[in-house]
Design an enzyme around this catalytic site. Structure first.
Site, PDB file in Angstrom:
ATOM      1  N   LYS A  80      85.333 -17.402  35.087  1.00 36.43           N
ATOM      2  CA  LYS A  80      84.821 -18.708  35.507  1.00 36.43           C
ATOM      3  C   LYS A  80      83.356 -18.532  35.912  1.00 36.43           C
ATOM      4  O   LYS A  80      82.975 -17.504  36.501  1.00 36.43           O
ATOM      5  CB  LYS A  80      85.647 -19.215  36.698  1.00 36.43           C
ATOM      6  CG  LYS A  80      85.322 -20.660  37.110  1.00 36.43           C
ATOM      7  CD  LYS A  80      86.249 -21.132  38.239  1.00 36.43           C
ATOM      8  CE  LYS A  80      85.977 -22.573  38.642  1.00 36.43           C
ATOM      9  NZ  LYS A  80      86.897 -23.020  39.718  1.00 36.43           N
ATOM     10  N   SER A 155      89.137 -27.417  38.941  1.00 37.46           N
ATOM     11  CA  SER A 155      87.829 -27.161  38.370  1.00 37.46           C
ATOM     12  C   SER A 155      87.780 -25.997  37.395  1.00 37.46           C
ATOM     13  O   SER A 155      86.830 -25.865  36.636  1.00 37.46           O
ATOM     14  CB  SER A 155      86.831 -26.910  39.489  1.00 37.46           C
ATOM     15  OG  SER A 155      87.153 -25.712  40.174  1.00 37.46           O
ATOM     16  N   SER A 179      92.252 -25.713  42.165  1.00 40.50           N
ATOM     17  CA  SER A 179      91.391 -25.547  40.987  1.00 40.50           C
ATOM     18  C   SER A 179      91.842 -24.505  39.987  1.00 40.50           C
ATOM     19  O   SER A 179      91.332 -24.465  38.867  1.00 40.50           O
ATOM     20  CB  SER A 179      89.953 -25.229  41.417  1.00 40.50           C
ATOM     21  OG  SER A 179      89.295 -26.409  41.791  1.00 40.50           O
TER      22      SER A 179
END
Lengths: 483, 488, 101
Positions: A80, A155, A179
């Site tokens: 990420k 996210s 997330s």
């Protein structure tokens, strides 16, 4: 080559000489380039090829995958984009860090590299991890891996979508209010948020420090366990990482389950109107399965659940407003050009730099600054922390009766792009079932448990006591292998 | 008119702790001897943590905690077993994270006190708290831009906050000197004020004598010498009295001190009120001390200035003034201890007094004139001990002793060879002095008669004349014996 | 509560520039969120105790006082400088900012 592979399948393929690490890396890089998902923000092709060549040479030398020393040997891996990578651009999905090349690497990055992972690149995300749909990325939303026009969840949407689409074998995400688990659920992969402090946050760009935790997104619970074995454990660089010996997750999977000792709590507050019927039905199927194995499923109450979203938003945005103060353009990040000719006003310099934050980030900074400000902090920040204690106590009481808490990851399956993006509050309410685990620091995960009529994946949410990550992973693994 | 007012002063002192590494990262907190972290190449001394790179996290330096506890123990503070680091949020280019990690509502040390030398008896000044925090970097202001150097960012500080219990600039000065000597004695701070190791902000207000409420205060920031702080406070007191007397109101503000003009000046009031939005730093958990740890530190405390002062009075019969001056200066008391150690055991009150006189008189003057620390000078405790011995035994006169000391300061030569070379030995030979004294009596018959009649004061006249006649070499005690004998 | 005024003053504290239009939009959205969050005020005071600031209620980690000399980058500069703007962000090895009054 098979599209979706587990870590074990990749390693068997290496051992059987079905493909080399280099061939595998090239295959995945090819898929990434061909993909329309917008899952990757930066592809580290050169670095990946270099790592894969090295792995190929090592494999030639040893003849076998060094599974013990390097559990992620040759595994195509994604990160990420809020995990800093030395020499590799790290944007956090934000224009303000569009050009940021970190001078150091996150502890988890060093650990996965040392474990042999081949880093393919950096994955798209909601800006500074603020979002539940991935629509808040400054670099465009990530597409759902199987349903075009739908959100992958956020996210860590890039991580979930990439794993589900076979653009990498495993990925790391971060989870502040869901997330990891929400996009895992929406995309039909496994996502684990470990107990707070199990995994070092050093090098994770902070959203809300008392809630953030890094974890894996993978195609199986076992793969998540493998990644967790690599990334978890005390870090002298993170004061909030739990000191002492870490658990061995994969090793724990081989012990047989004694279902008679498993007690699962079903919070009545999680089964209320607003939960999509197919999601609720899928939960009932899961409960039945656990009961059939011999587990006790009992109703429990978490009476302060309805406050969780409020507490979360106040705490998260308060911490975020302070965490994001360092983005001032002085030491890193994008800054206005021609500084000395910009009529030298420091205030306008700051404002020009910080105007690059997206709307959701600005909204949260404003709310957080307000919640901490003089005259309001008792009413908001302090009060939220007091209620946070009540939510923690709800769990303490429930865990006296049960070992795990079961529920849906989200009230609904993936929704359409644009469907909720105009209504911040509706978007925040997506996280209602995942947020409490962050507030209390508990380990929790999402494991696929079915699909709705549109074929969109449904995720089962399981949470455990603090530090019970290993047990949690064991029952999730058993559930996943139920078919 | 001014006597109807009194000043009230509270002081906030920031001490840089002399640890090896910074408070929250492993970057060096101090360079080799004589070099400040601020002096080296800008930003050389930085890492992801102290430049506030995204994702970097603080980890607390254990030594910093121990130093703060030592400071607390030495000032009789309540040591808090549970204290919390909070974020103080504000934007400034020298503050990399946009917040300073500090302690707010739960500092490591609570209430305590410090005794300062006073007119007749020592006075106790209350300490409100001592807390830990990180230093900021440094902005250098140039034409058209400012340059930010973060070498100092993250150097550990303790802030020692006093109660508003000082009533004059001299008291404030005495407090600062005492505190300075304390932290240097503890070995927790280098104490170099020019380099900003020991910095002081003074809160000054005035009120009508007898009033109990405090007046509006002004804060004088960043003055870097004891003398300037005293002058700045003195100026500020007079300024505020003038404001009040002329019917005005003192404004709460920050003021800077201009040492060239000896004035304090309002520093443009910030366009917005500060709202620091303190909250507990979620990257750091609460600091927990244990009673065992604190007791271990208490056991490691060196002899503190007030203990030293008491011992000097007791052991050497030094006046409280002398004992206070010595104990408040680590360099003077160290030199004193090393010198007195060279005398054989017994009643050392006479040599002690003589040593103090040389140390606080001539040697302090020489050292400040040359800007050379006593410890770095050519004068050794051996020199001073020899000098005291020859002075007390009358081998040289007091003016001769001064001359020897200057000579030793410049050359470092042994005391006896200086006396020899410069011919400073006193004439202590009765046979040689008698004719000289007789001659003086003969040429001053009226004074001789008056002395004989009992006007004892005139003895100094005869001693003085004899000194003059002998070129300063006559032993004054012997001269007065001879005068008495000849007039008898 | 004058939400627009609050937005403006909070934006100033946070060094964010908002256009008048943004002030209105953000204020409306914040108001909506605050209305929701105000449910916290309905928690009975009697049930509230010590705030929970952090999920780990453990003592903080302590580090031994060992200094590590920072590394230089391949060009012999302090290594943190590579992240700064290379066109207008540095003056020598110091970070460059507009003049501070």
């Amino acid at each position: 080559m098979k599209k979706i592979q587990s870590i074990a399948e990749v390693h068997d393929g290496f051992d059987n000489k079905a493909f080399t690490p280099l061939e595998l890396a090239q295959e995945y890089l090819g898929r990434i380039h061909a993909s329309q998902l917008n899952a990757f923000l930066t592809v580290s092709e050169e670095k990946a090829i270099f790592q894969a060549k090295k792995a190929t040479a090592e494999l030639m030398k040893w003849g076998r995958v060094p599974r013990e020393a390097q559990p992620l040997f040759g595994i195509p891996f994604g990160l990420k984009d809020n995990l800093v990578t030395q020499g590799l651009r790290t944007t956090c999905g934000s224009r303000i860090l569009e050009n940021y090349v970190p001078p150091y690497s996150a502890t988890v990055v060093e650990r996965v590299e040392k474990a042999g992972a081949v880093i393919l690149g950096k994955l798209n995300m909601d800006e500074f991890a603020m979002g539940s749909s991935n629509e808040n990325s400054a670099f465009g939303p990530v597409q759902h891996p199987t349903h075009p026009g739908y959100v992958p969840g956020g996210s860590s949407g890039g991580s979930a979508s990439a794993v589900a689409a076979g653009l990498c074998v495993a990925a790391l995400g971060s989870d502040t209010g869901g997330s990891i688990r929400l996009p895992a659920s929406f995309c039909g992969v496994t996502g684990v948020k470990p107990t707070y402090g199990r995994v070092s946050r050093y090098g994770l760009v902070a959203f809300a420090s008392s809630l953030d935790q890094i974890g894996p997104l993978t195609n199986s619970v076992r793969d998540s366990a493998t990644v967790l074995d690599v990334i978890s454990g005390a870090d002298p660089m993170d004061s909030t990482s739990i000191q002492g010996v870490s658990e061995k997750y994969v090793a724990g999977l081989s012990a047989p389950m004694d279902w008679s000792k498993v007690r699962i709590g079903i919070p009545k507050e999680y089964f209320v109107s607003g939960v999509q019927a197919e999601v609720a039905a899928s939960m009932q199927d899961a409960i039945k399965w656990f009961e059939k194995q011999g587990a006790q499923c009992v109703s429990v109450t978490l009476p302060h659940t309805s406050y969780a979203v409020s507490v979360y938003y106040v705490v998260a945005v308060s911490e975020a407003s302070s965490n994001l103060a360092r983005f001032d353009g002085v030491r890193f990040g994008v800054r206005p050009e021609g500084l000395s000719s910009s009529q030298g006003d420091l205030l306008s310099f700051y404002k020009q730099v910080r105007t690059r934050f997206g709307d959701e980030v600005k909204r949260r900074i404003l709310l957080g600054t307000f919640a901490l400000s003089s005259g309001y902090s008792d009413q908001y920040y302090q009060k939220a922390c007091q209620v946070r204690r009540l939510i923690q106590q709800d769990f303490t009481a429930a865990f006296e009766k049960v070992d795990f808490i079961l529920g849906p990851v989200a009230p609904t399956t993936a929704f359409k792009l644009g469907e909720k993006s105009q209504d911040p509050l509706q978007m925040y309410l997506n996280d209602i079932f995942t947020i409490p685990a962050n507030l209390a620091g508990l380990p929790a995960l999402s494991v696929p448990c079915g699909k709705d009529s549109a074929g969109l994946p449904i995720g089962l949410h399981l949470a455990g006591r603090l530090y019970s990550d290993s047990e949690l992973i064991r029952i999730a693994d058993a559930f996943e292998r139920r078919a | 008119m001014q006597s109807e007012f009194e000043a009230v002063i509270g002081l906030e002192v920031h001490c840089q702790l002399s640890t090896r590494s910074k408070i929250f990262c492993a970057c060096p907190a101090r360079m080799t001897e004589g070099q400040s972290v601020a002096d080296i190449t800008p930003n050389l001394n930085t890492c992801p943590v102290c430049t506030g790179q995204p994702g970097a996290l603080p980890v607390l330096n254990k030594k910093v905690v121990e130093y703060a506890v030592l400071a607390g123990l030495a000032t009789h503070c309540e040591i808090q077993m549970h204290s919390v680091f909070s974020r103080k949020n504000y934007f400034y280019p020298d503050l990399p994270k946009g917040y300073q990690i500090s302690q707010y509502d739960l500092p490591v040390c609570g209430k305590g006190w410090l005794e300062i030398p006073g007119g007749s008896a020592p006075k106790r000044i209350g300490i409100t708290r001592i807390h830990l925090e990180e230093d900021a970097g440094k902005n250098v202001h140039e034409v058209g831009y400012s340059a930010v150097n973060l070498n100092r960012a993250g150097v550990p500080l303790i802030e020692i906050v006093s109660e508003p219990e000082m009533f004059s600039a001299e008291e404030a000065g005495a407090y600062l000197r005492t505190l300075h000597s304390l932290v240097v004695t503890l070995g927790i701070c280098d104490g170099n004020m020019q380099e900003g190791n020991f910095r002081c902000d003074a809160n000054v207000s005035v009120r009508k004598r007898g009033a109990t409420a405090l007046g509006t205060r002004a804060e004088i920031k960043n003055v870097n010498s004891f003398r300037f702080i005293e002058k700045a406070i003195e100026y500020e007191i007079q300024r505020q009295i003038q404001v009040v007397v002329s019917g005005g109101q003192v404004v709460q503000e920050t003021r800077g001190y201009d040492s060239d003009k000896n004035v304090t000046l309002s520093q443009r009031s910030k366009e917005e009120a500060h709202d620091y939005r303190y909250f507990p730093d979620p990257d750091l958990l609460p600091l927990r001390l244990t009673p065992e740890w604190v007791e271990k530190l208490r056991g490691a405390l060196p002899e503190l200035p007030d203990q030293k002062r008491a011992r000097y009075s007791e052991q050497y019969k030094l006046s409280s003034q002398d004992a206070g001056t010595l104990s408040n200066s680590k360099s003077l008391s160290d030199f004193f201890e090393r010198t007195i150690a060279l005398f054989p055991a017994g009643d050392l009150s006479a040599p002690a007094k003589a040593i103090v006189n040389f140390l606080t008189g001539e040697l302090t003057r020489l050292s400040s004139e040359a800007s050379v620390e006593l410890a770095q000078s050519k004068v050794t405790p051996r020199h001073l001990a020899d000098l005291v011995q020859v002075s007390l035994s009358g081998v040289i006169s007091s003016s001769g002793a001064k001359q020897v000391l200057i000579s030793v300061w410049n050359s470092g030569a042994p005391v006896d060879s200086v006396i020899e070379k410069e011919g400073l030995k006193q004439v202590s030979d009765v046979g040689a002095l008698e004719p000289i004294v007789q001659k003086i009596i003969d040429s001053n018959p009226s004074q001789a008669a008056e002395l004989k009649a009992g006007k004892e004061k005139l003895m100094s006249f005869f001693v003085g004349q004899a000194m003059k006649a002998s070129g300063g070499k006559a032993n004054p005690a012997l001269v007065s014996q001879i005068v008495k004998k000849l007039l008898a | 509560m004058d939400m627009n005024a609050i937005s403006r003053s909070v934006a100033k504290l946070a060094r964010l520039e908002l256009s008048e239009e943004e002030v209105t939009t953000f204020s409306d959205q914040l108001k909506q969120v605050l209305t929701y969050i105000d449910q916290l005020q309905s928690v009975p005071e009697s049930s509230l105790g010590a705030p929970l600031y952090h999920p780990l209620e453990l003592p903080t980690l302590l580090r031994e006082d060992q200094a590590k000399t920072p590394q230089l980058d391949s060009e012999g500069r302090p290594s943190m400088l590579s992240a700064a703007s290379q066109t207008d962000g540095l003056i020598g090895t110091a970070y460059k900012v507009p003049p501070i009054l």
